[in-house]
Enzyme design. Structure first.
Site, mmCIF file in Angstrom:
data_model
loop_
_atom_site.group_PDB
_atom_site.id
_atom_site.type_symbol
_atom_site.label_atom_id
_atom_site.label_comp_id
_atom_site.label_asym_id
_atom_site.label_seq_id
_atom_site.Cartn_x
_atom_site.Cartn_y
_atom_site.Cartn_z
ATOM 1 C CD GLN A 166 -2.906 -1.228 2.266
ATOM 2 O OE1 GLN A 166 -2.803 -0.459 3.224
ATOM 3 N NE2 GLN A 166 -3.846 -2.152 2.209
ATOM 4 C CG ASP A 312 -3.964 -9.507 3.976
ATOM 5 O OD1 ASP A 312 -3.541 -8.794 4.907
ATOM 6 O OD2 ASP A 312 -4.209 -9.062 2.840
#
Ligand code: S3P
Length: 426
Positions: A166, A312
């Site tokens: 990100q 994740d």
């Protein structure tokens, strides 16, 4: 909600589109010239937040079922939003769109839900500011809401303290609007979907080891993109197949980009039987089908360069570790604390509820697996989609049905999760 115990899982499942890739396809399509057609787009709440932000900046986006058409207006074609840009629960929307907003000739403000307003934004505010961006944390707490005013951006060479796709993507997107080349070096390589996809849209982008570099002001052109299935969503079915006795599940259309496939490496290290079938490339991304068979699992150590490739999936891996024989050590994963929930805490709490032997650490956790000591439980989702899904899978393999509150948060990344999961119960 009651979470079902299962005696056996059998069947075939097609995994919904990748969340990271779906976000990027909308964003890059919006700032390209011409039409971008996206198939197998993930209709999760996070990706719908990205669509709505770009619609508020004058981009026409048609969304029917899994088919999306973005009518891009080029690098300088966005228009000033007349209202706040609402990113919902989405960290990816927040951080990537910030790179684009920093380069616009209009002002804008973004904000999201309670979780987003606690997530750290200094990691993008610092590099954007050093590029010359006029960006502020409205409450001066380095979190959202964030406000942007027009500014001239300069190219930078940035050494990121965190391995974060990100952050990397935010800086590369701002680099499109800068006056000189921009590069980002990460401590460890994070997912590279931005590099692959921006290049296909026409950006001048190169990667070497853990450094990605971009040249300003390319002519981006719209594309057709087929989104591969999300390996982060496939992870729940991989785990379910490995944990529930006598199971066999064929998981179709799973993206296995090497910067995302750590779940497979971890599962192999634990003794999991997973066969890769029909390997192919779809829209520049490696994809395959996975045949997962119930396996006798043992503990392992997960750390270092593997961590960004399965960040994740750690809640799911931790659950699997509780059922495995022996000790699993998860380390170098302090990033877990700043996800949709503090996943060191939330995973630990739920594992304890089901009788697992888990010790949280500063950068991960240590789990002494012992299937026989585990029992049914009342779980919490902590409004975190990945916690909800991981413990729904745990319930399948526990001796009795379990319960969980606030289960609808799975809509963030996998709206049909419970239907797909219970559809495999034999
Ligand atoms: C994402 C990057 C990862 C991941 C997130 C999606 C992306 O976050 O956890 O779910 O699409 O770039 P970080 O970049 O913060 O590690």
């Amino acid at each position: 909600m009651e979470l079902k115990h299962a005696k056996q899982l059998k069947g075939t499942i097609s995994i919904p589109g990748d969340k990271s890739i779906s976000h990027r396809a909308i964003m890059f399509g919006a700032i390209s010239e011409g039409t971008t057609e996206i198939t197998n787009f993930l209709q999760g709440a996070d990706c719908l937040s990205t669509i709505s932000c770009f619609q508020k900046m004058g981009i026409s986006i048609e969304n029917t079922n899994d088919h999306v058409i973005v009518h891009g207006k080029g690098l300088h074609g966005l228009t000033a939003p007349t209202e706040l840009l609402d990113v919902g629960n989405s960290g990816t929307t927040t951080r990537l769109i910030s790179g684009i907003l920093a380069g616009q000739s209009f002002s804008s403000t973004l904000n999201g839900d309670a979780s987003i307003q606690k997530r750290p934004m200094k990691r993008i505010l610092a590099p954007l500011s050093s590029m010359g961006a006029d960006v502020k944390s409205v409450k001066s707490n380095d979190c959202a809401p964030l406000s942007f005013s027009p500014a001239k951006l300069h190219g930078i060479s940035y050494e990121s303290p965190v391995a974060s796709a990100q952050v990397k993507s935010c800086i590369l997107l701002a680099g499109l609007y800068a006056d000189a080349p921009t590069s980002v070096t990460e401590p460890v390589l994070s997912r590279n979907h931005t590099e692959l996809m921006l290049s296909a849209f026409g950006a001048k982008i190169t990667s070497e080891n853990t450094t990605a570099s971009i040249l300003p002001e390319p002519k981006l052109h719209g594309l057709s993109i087929e989104v591969p299935g999300d390996i982060s969503s496939a992870a729940y079915f991989i785990a379910a197949g490995l944990l529930v006795p006598d199971s066999e599940i064929l998981i179709r259309n799973v993206g296995i980009n090497p910067t995302r496939d750590g779940i497979l490496k971890a599962a192999y290290a634990m003794g999991g039987q997973i066969e890769k079938l029909n390997e192919r490339t779809v829209s520049g991304e490696l994809v395959c089908d996975l045949l997962v068979t119930y396996s006798h699992l043992k503990g392992t150590t997960i750390g270092g360069e593997l961590i960004p490739t399965l960040i994740d999936e750690i809640p799911m891996i931790a659950v699997v570790a509780a059922f495995a024989e022996g000790t699993t050590i998860i380390k170098d994963a302090a990033e877990l604390k700043v996800k949709e929930s503090n996943r060191i805490d939330t995973v630990t709490e739920n594992l304890k509820r089901m009788g697992a032997d888990v010790t949280p650490t500063e950068d991960g956790m240590i789990i002494h697996g012992n299937r026989d000591s585990l029992h049914e439980a009342d779980f919490e989702s902590y409004l975190d989609h990945r916690i909800a899904m991981s413990f729904a899978v745990a319930a399948l393999a526990l001796p009795e049905n379990c319960h969980m509150k606030d289960t609808e948060c799975v809509n963030i990344s996998y709206p049909t999760f419970y239907k797909d999961l219970t559809g495999l119960i034999d």
